[in-house]
Design an enzyme around this catalytic site. Structure first.
Site, short mmCIF file in Angstrom:
data_model
loop_
_atom_site.label_atom_id
_atom_site.label_comp_id
_atom_site.label_asym_id
_atom_site.label_seq_id
_atom_site.Cartn_x
_atom_site.Cartn_y
_atom_site.Cartn_z
N TYR A 167 0.63 -1.24 0.05
CA TYR A 167 -0.16 -0.29 0.00
C TYR A 167 0.82 1.19 0.13
O TYR A 167 1.96 1.18 0.14
CB TYR A 167 -1.01 0.16 1.00
CG TYR A 167 -0.87 -0.21 2.17
CD1 TYR A 167 0.35 0.27 3.03
CD2 TYR A 167 -1.70 -0.50 3.47
CE1 TYR A 167 0.63 0.05 4.42
CE2 TYR A 167 -1.58 -0.63 4.86
CZ TYR A 167 -0.44 -0.40 5.20
OH TYR A 167 -0.34 -0.27 6.56
N GLU A 168 0.19 2.58 -0.31
CA GLU A 168 0.95 3.51 -0.36
C GLU A 168 1.64 3.48 -1.46
O GLU A 168 2.78 4.57 -1.43
CB GLU A 168 1.49 4.22 0.97
CG GLU A 168 0.76 4.17 2.13
CD GLU A 168 -0.69 4.92 1.91
OE1 GLU A 168 -1.04 5.66 1.03
OE2 GLU A 168 -1.33 4.61 2.62
#
Lengths: 601, 601
Positions: free
Chosen positions: A440-441
């Site tokens: 994620y990110e």
């Protein structure tokens, strides 16, 4: 039950001795960070995380979040109470601006708390963690009215925030988002669309949730140049600050994930929810990157956080579990077997854990200092230098830190043998939780391209040259020291590999950009290896200087030097192999067409 | 729903072209393996696994096994019926001796089936999989009476078997087991104790389960020299072969594990259960190693099996999911974005998967051929050479194969981005299932010590010298070929690293055995890298020769050569880094005492 002790001694070493935070007292906000205050924050945050959050980690994983028929979500038992304590203790306010109720202290201390929280309970830490990114975006791009309306409650932990980027058909490529924002004519917009993978998208910890949402206004360009950012509160906020109507943004479902079960990952449906534009129209991507950069550093912390807690548990197990005898002869002849700690292969895994986690702690807290200096350093030159350095290193911290953190957590699980595979011992959770940080990110592939495709080339390579100079200077200084010289020479070789890889990109990527893409992941790892080597050399120097002053706990400093040696021996050699892979370019990687990947019967 | 297609084309390539199995028709049993029979086995096994086992993989993970109050265990929905089909199709009998109802065909074909089963449904494959080890031990060490009593039903799949080694306080160090075997005076023993982590220890697939159990007779030496092996049926078998009384061996609980949920991992309580000694008293360890070696090769297959199925799914996703544009310009300008397959970093992960899985398939099926030759080759010399080679490579296949297989499965999950973390897509299961293979049947640290502490040194290093000669000869032959020469030269460099690492051990391990322990893991990986390089060079040669004959599917052979090039470019360089790490020895690894590992406040 897995254990967790906040590594307060090592944190004090990094904050006080390596970074020498008290010496920055001339900068705004830093004056609050007196030595006493630093100690208090570290110790009390450590206590809160060890005593309140850690005991909820395993039960939170087992119970997970529950979505009810009305779309509301209940967090696991104990989370609401723990969050109440977090809010009341003011942990979320430490490094937020005083103007909006924060304590205005350095981000270094905010990062210390983030580490302890992510280590003791990553799923819990994500509730306030994502709020940090939303706060940053509002501070940077929000109107004064928006700031006053939302920030005080968000900073105080009365409300939490989210980041709404991903949609079912797009994540990395945000130009494709379909969520619409229709102007209502009164300055507000009507937001309609579906967002997925929204961490902390719905929960019972706070009365309100402030969603920051990427959407497209009518007629906006069909690319990333047509994205705008909106603030969309779950419950509308009246002008007097009281809560008004429920906004039509609802949790459609929560995902069943490999880990971080205690964080509610939501599909959020916006059905004409009222929102207000943050910053300029079609400039949402820039605002989004502000959130993202804050979040990416936070995810870098998560990378070593799971490695750290897994390491602590592996050490305890290795000292307790007896199996076989030391290769050099029985270590404890009177017992039926020696603790597995005596076996070199177990020690290898533990030393990897120690060298990685301590190295990453130094890097991340130093990174937090750069974030502070970006805003607060005395001269424009210093501010620009700090900004450039943390911009360059953010993808390395996130990408290398989480790749390697996952490896380390996996090896710590390995120390437990079969017991590591059984959920009861908790090691599986550390690995499962660590896994998300690589994704994620921005997946780590995206980080690698951010580093190599964007950061390396910007301003004629000024950032990477500054990095090479910083590392080179440290090496040069260390070479005159008997203890440090051998390590400096090892690091110098790895730095040469890093420089050679950079040169190879310069000479080949223009001709074929796939050469860059084919080596980006390896480059990011080379740079991670060199960066931690730089911090280990620095730490060894600080430790050596400390030992000259006859400290109270010489063993702590001796261990720093010994661990630095281990790092140079066992981490640096990969830089050469990665460079050689990188230099094979894209030819063999891209040679085959899609038919060759289809399984043939 | 995840997909799975049995890679029958590639399997035929390995069996028919690389190994040239039909050319061994002069050896006993091999005469049954006609080209037609080989094709039939590969195709039908592929069909069974794709159509029957694969669809039960995800549902089995979700449902898991259920233990009832009476200690009985129910496998997930569909498993019993699928096992019925497995039994009726005779898949378990393929390479078992004809004397006991098997088909007596080469192990190569048995391994093909094992791969397809492990890939389509690892948890299912483990039910008959562990039986294979139990059968091997009974064949090697059982009395004629025991063989006749148990083997026909075990081979036919009427009964399944288990391996009972681990106890709560000991796994690797079996000298510490406490399970007791008291003679009953009638040739039988009364077995009492607790065994843990018993895969397939209790289930509803068969009417009987034949447990092979390590235990100690009264007064036996308190070490591995005091272990005996016993056969302990769940239900006693009457002299006429009918089932008699229930033996007091019961499942106390089943473990909640990270993965392989559909396999029941049991705590088994033996409360005076009746058993019979297999082989000689106090010689149980040797019998155990027969089971183990069979099981270790099976686990090696699991290592690439999860990588393979994860790869197939990642390929499908990479071709379907559109995100961003190719670095060299839009590949499909009319679409809103290109398939992520165009991105070099995605291709890197897919090529890693392809190069690893195909390489491991070649290695493992070749390994199966060595198992066959150990027993059936014409001359004593050939039999001894095969035995020596497979003995040397077993820890490499298990240890390197499962370490790297887990890495590859993790990267295939990475291709899915956030969707990879959500259980719905099935990628998490592949990673969770793959994780166990690094642990069971001897952790990979144990494999590394088996390789370096035992196999390397035995008979004055004869085995490793034979390995070097085998690889060196292949390199030498390839150097005269224009296509193969560059690859041969790359492999030659890696081989030199391998030889240097071996020499370093020879020169240093006597002086300090910890130097061996500190480098064993790295050595195992160097050897894995070189071994797969050897097989890629061989495959490239076979492919090149095939292309000269204008085959029907030239693309298949061209892809083999291209993948071999990729392997040399991207896998081999690690050998050098690992060698350099290894040569730093144990000093920095073992420098710190236990206090230095305790987290200090």
């Amino acid at each position: 039950m897995p254990i967790y002790t906040a590594p307060t001694r090592d944190t004090r070493f990094v904050v006080n001795e390596l970074l020498d935070l008290p010496s920055y007292g001339n900068l705004p906000g830093f004056e609050h960070a007196t030595p006493d205050m630093i100690d208090t924050v570290i110790n009390e945050a450590g206590k809160f995380c060890s005593e309140v959050l850690a005991p909820l980690n395993k039960s939170g994983d087992e119970e997970g979040c529950t979505r009810h028929e009305d779309g509301s979500v209940t967090t696991p038992k104990g989370f609401k109470e723990a969050f109440g304590q977090y809010r009341e203790s003011g942990w979320g306010t430490i490094s937020s601006p005083e103007e909006f109720g924060g304590q205005g202290m350095p981000h270094v201390l905010g990062f210390v708390i983030e580490e302890f929280m992510a280590t003791s309970n990553q799923a819990f830490a994500m509730y306030p963690g994502l709020t940090t990114g939303a706060i940053s975006a509002l501070i940077a791009k929000g109107s004064q009215e928006q700031k006053e309306k939302y920030l005080p409650n968000m900073i105080a932990g009365e409300w939490l925030g989210t980041m709404n980027l991903t949609e079912p058909h797009c994540g990395t490529d945000l130009g494709m988002i379909r969520t619409k924002a229709e102007p209502n004519g009164d300055g507000s917009y009507s937001i309609t669309g579906t967002k997925i993978f929204i961490s902390a998208g719905e929960h019972d910890l706070t009365d309100n949730i402030i969603h920051l949402v990427l959407a497209k206004t009518p007629g906006a360009p069909d690319s990333t140049k047509g994205i705008s950012l909106f603030v969309v509160p779950k419950v509308l906020v009246n002008d007097d600050g009281s809560l008004g109507d429920r906004n039509p943004v609802t949790c459609g479902s929560i995902e069943h994930k490999m880990g971080i079960h205690a964080n509610s990952t939501c599909v959020l449906n916006y059905d004409g929810a009222k929102g207000w534009m943050v910053g300029e129209e079609n400039k949402g991507l820039a605002a989004m990157f502000i959130m993202m950069n804050a979040a990416r550093l936070g995810v870098g912390i998560q990378g070593y956080a799971q490695a750290e807690v897994a390491y602590q548990n592996a050490v305890a197990y290795a000292l307790d579990r007896r199996q076989g005898r030391a290769l050099t002869g029985p270590a404890e002849p009177e017992a039926k077997a020696d603790p597995i700690f005596v076996h070199p292969d177990v020690r290898r895994m533990l030393m990897d854990g120690k060298a990685f986690s301590e190295g990453m702690r130094a890097l991340c807290l130093w990174g937090a200092l750069q974030v502070d200096l970006t805003h607060k350093a005395e001269t424009e030159e210093e501010r620009a230098a700090a900004d450039q350095m943390i911009g360059l290193l953010t993808p390395v911290i996130k990408g290398y830190g989480t790749d390697k953190g996952y490896d380390v957590a996996t090896n710590m699980q390995q120390v437990f043998g079969g017991h590591g595979y059984v959920e009861e011992w908790g090691m599986s959770q550390f690995v499962r939780d660590a896994r998300i940080a690589m994704i994620y990110e921005g997946t780590n592939g995206v980080q690698a391209m951010d580093l190599c495709g964007r950061k390396l080339a910007s301003k004629g390579g000024a950032a990477i040259q500054a990095f090479f100079k910083m590392v080179g200077d440290e090496i040069a200084a260390a070479k005159s020291d008997e203890t440090l010289a051998p390590m400096a020479e090892q690091l110098e070789k790895a730095l040469a590999q890093h420089q050679a890889a950079t040169m190879w990109f310069m000479n080949n990527a223009m001709q074929n950009p796939n050469h860059l893409g084919a080596g980006a992941h390896h480059y990011m790892h080379i740079m991670g290896i060199v960066t931690l080597g730089f911090f280990w050399l620095k730490m060894a120097k600080v430790a050596k200087d400390a030992l000259a002053g006859s400290p109270e706990d010489p063993a702590f400093y001796e261990a720093k030097i010994a661990t630095a040696r281990y790092y140079m021996d066992r981490f640096l050699p990969d830089a050469g192999a990665l460079r050689r892979k990188l230099e094979t370019g894209a030819d063999s990687m891209m040679a085959l067409g899609e038919e060759a990947f289809q399984t043939a019967a």
